[in-house]
Design an enzyme around this catalytic site. Structure first.
Site, PDB file in Angstrom:
ATOM      1  CB  CYS A  39      -0.908   0.173   1.337  1.00  0.00           C
ATOM      2  SG  CYS A  39      -1.825  -1.411   1.322  1.00  0.00           S
ATOM      3  CE  LYS A  94       7.799   0.207 -11.829  1.00  0.00           C
ATOM      4  NZ  LYS A  94       7.627  -1.030 -12.949  1.00  0.00           N
TER       5      LYS A  94
END
Length: 615
Positions: free
Chosen positions: A2, A610
């Site tokens: 996150c 990513k």
């Protein structure tokens, strides 16, 4: 995985927090939320989906006034993708609000203890329990320091917390344990302009100020006029952390004339490789000297692991050295560090990959020095490593790694060459010649992208409807097959399985029929005749069973029997060692083309992030 950004200032920072969080979407985009505080009021704005798709509405009156705010973009680990599970979370008494990156390992036990005290969670997340713990301990002690110490003692796992307390307007608290978190101050021409917390300084692109990267056990108290950092387990004491200037360019956000960041970044690959080809030898010499005299291990996750596999072949075939290589999540189960006679090469685009950092910490504990290859300056990997190497590929916005992996492979090639010369496997003249090949690679990649994209796009258009794929390669082209299969399934959502070409006849050939397609990566016959012949034999075995093969090779089509391939695309060739990088780029273009024709979300494929910063 996150992303967190939090700002406290003496002005409305709604647009700053909105723009900052949008830059962190690469860390997860299942849902997003803001906790906005002004004039003693707390307002939550939370929604599922991609923030950038709703940003204009929020900017146009959808964000409440905020002098302090916490923003969070979520990659779901615990709990479904719902508004109720979206961060930030509030405590049962609405006194605390909290956002979290990481995993609370014992959240279920804490949830049961809370229920016994008649405190019910309203979400399925592992995070909400921490907000309630903060409120419980604060109600009992009235002491913020004691509350933080008690909560840290009670939770197990990895976390970066951004916390606000309604009783203290303007105060933000950052708490770090194994998940990345930074704290700092903002400035403008007139002087101080606020304080912040963030998972990645890219959230503050375009701002001036100072930033410090927190260490495990740090607690940062952020106010509009400054930051105080403390450290400790039960007793917190002030600690100095190095402050550096915020100097992050917004320019990488510009798509220019490209329809997607993935295509833009493929086009930037030649420049990315060129920077590594031109990196002064002195910048690598310390790492080379260390690797030349130590037992080498390579570690990475996802695309970085496949880069490491190519590195393993480079070290074996160029330097005559066996380099152990395992994916980071499995590495410690098969490799025990025994002491300073070993060396670790850790590869991670972000420098924050959880499993890779876990291996680096184990190496550090055993006295093993690390070489880190990363694309983010001041990342945890770069700060931990004795021999940090910055690949300097420029920011990658697309979740899929393209230009970055080729830069990583280029660095590994150079490290293997240096080790080969140190071992006497090649002389200085041969080293120079092989480096000249690398210097020529950017030109060849540019020609490939310019001259072959239309042909590769045509193949993608024709075969996008195929649901199941094998990707095959041999020797140096085996990692190419693995990485290309990964790219293909990441962005197309179609099943693709990479494997060594020789594995085909050990069971998987039973799947071959006219509806099951294969991509074969074929080496240049002049550079590697043995592997060429073996891969072509595998292609014949597929054709004999009615299978269809798309071939990517370097020889002319007339080098193969008529009708052997459903489609054959001839690529330029440079050398045995660098042709795999040419094929990697072709595989990226094929994956991109198929995904575009299928209407996929190219830059933010479903369920991905990513920077993988959780276990």
């Amino acid at each position: 995985m996150c992303g967190i950004v939090a700002i406290s200032a003496k002005r409305d920072i709604g647009n700053d927090i909105l723009d900052g969080l949008a830059r962190l979407e690469y860390r997860g985009y299942d849902s997003f939320g803001f906790a906005c505080m002004a004039n003693g009021e707390l307002s939550l704005v939370r929604d599922v989906g991609v923030l950038s798709e709703k940003r204009a509405r929020l900017r146009d009156g959808g964000m409440p006034e905020a002098h302090a705010a916490i923003g969070h973009t979520r990659w779901a680990t615990h709990g479904r993708v719902t508004v109720a599970n979206t961060h930030p979370h509030t405590s049962f008494d609405q006194r605390f609000v909290l956002a979290h990156n990481g995993v609370i390992e014992n959240h279920h036990e804490i949830r049961e203890r809370l229920a016994a005290r008649q405190i019910q969670c309203t979400s399925e997340t592992d995070t909400e329990v921490v907000a309630h713990l903060l409120a419980l301990h604060y109600r009992e002690t009235g002491d913020l320091m004691a509350t933080i110490a008690a909560v840290r003692a009670e939770v197990r796992g990895e976390y970066a917390f951004a916390i606000a307390l309604r009783d203290e307007p303007g105060l933000l608290i950052g708490v770090k344990n194994q998940s990345p978190l930074a704290a700092g101050t903002l400035a403008n021409g007139a002087g101080p302009d606020g304080g912040f917390l963030c998972s990645d300084p890219i959230a503050l692109a375009g701002h001036e100020g100072q930033i410090a990267y927190l260490e495990d056990g740090d607690v940062a108290f952020v106010r509009p006029d400054g930051v105080e950092i403390l450290h400790g387990d039960t007793a917190l004491a002030p600690v100095e952390r190095a402050m550096t200037a915020l100097d992050i360019d917004n320019g990488a956000d510009d798509l220019g004339d490209f329809p997607h960041y993935m295509l833009k970044e493929i086009h930037e690959t030649p420049q990315s490789v060129q920077r590594m080809a031109e990196l002064p030898a002195a910048g690598l010499q310390g790492a080379v000297d260390h690797l030349a005299t130590h037992e080498v291990a390579l570690v990475g996750s996802g695309s970085a692991f496949y880069a490491c596999l190519l590195g393993q072949y480079f070290f074996a075939q160029l330097a005559g050295r066996y380099a152990r290589c395992h994916p980071a999540d499995e590495f410690l189960d098969v490799n025990a560090f025994s002491g300073p006679g070993q060396a670790l090469v850790a590869v991670s685009q972000s420098g924050e990959t959880f499993d890779t950092l876990r291996v680096m910490r184990a190496a550090q504990a055993a006295g093993v020095a690390s070489v880190a290859i990363n694309n983010v300056a001041a990342s945890t990997s770069q700060r931990m490593a004795e021999f940090p190497i910055l690949q300097n590929s420029g920011r990658e916005i697309c979740v899929l790694s393209t230009k970055s992996i080729l830069a990583q492979v280029a660095v590994l090639y150079r490290l293997a060459l240096g080790t080969a010369e140190a071992a006497g496997r090649i002389d200085a003249a041969e080293h120079h010649r092989l480096l000249a090949d690398l210097a020529a690679l950017p030109r060849v990649l540019g020609e490939l992208i310019a001259d072959k994209r239309a042909e590769i796009d045509d193949a993608a258009e024709r075969y996008r409807w195929i649901d199941n794929w094998f990707f095959l390669g041999r020797s140096l082209h085996y990692p190419v097959a693995l990485e290309s299969a990964l790219k293909f399934k990441e962005v197309s959502y179609l099943h693709a399985e990479g494997m060594p070409a020789g594995f085909l006849k050990h069971g998987t050939i039973s799947l071959i029929d006219e509806k099951f397609f294969t991509v074969a990566f074929i080496p240049n016959r002049a550079h590697d005749p043995d592997s060429f012949g073996l891969v072509v034999s595998s292609v014949h075995e597929i054709a004999a069973r009615g299978g269809n093969v798309i071939g990517f090779g370097h020889d002319a089509a007339d080098a193969f029997e008529d009708g052997l391939f459903e489609r054959y695309i001839q690529l330029p060739s440079l050398s045995k060692w660098l042709d795999p990088l040419i094929q990697l780029t072709a595989g990226q273009l094929f994956s991109y083309g198929c995904a575009v024709k299928l209407g996929r979300n190219i830059d933010k494929p479903r369920a991905l992030a990513k920077a993988v910063t959780v276990r």
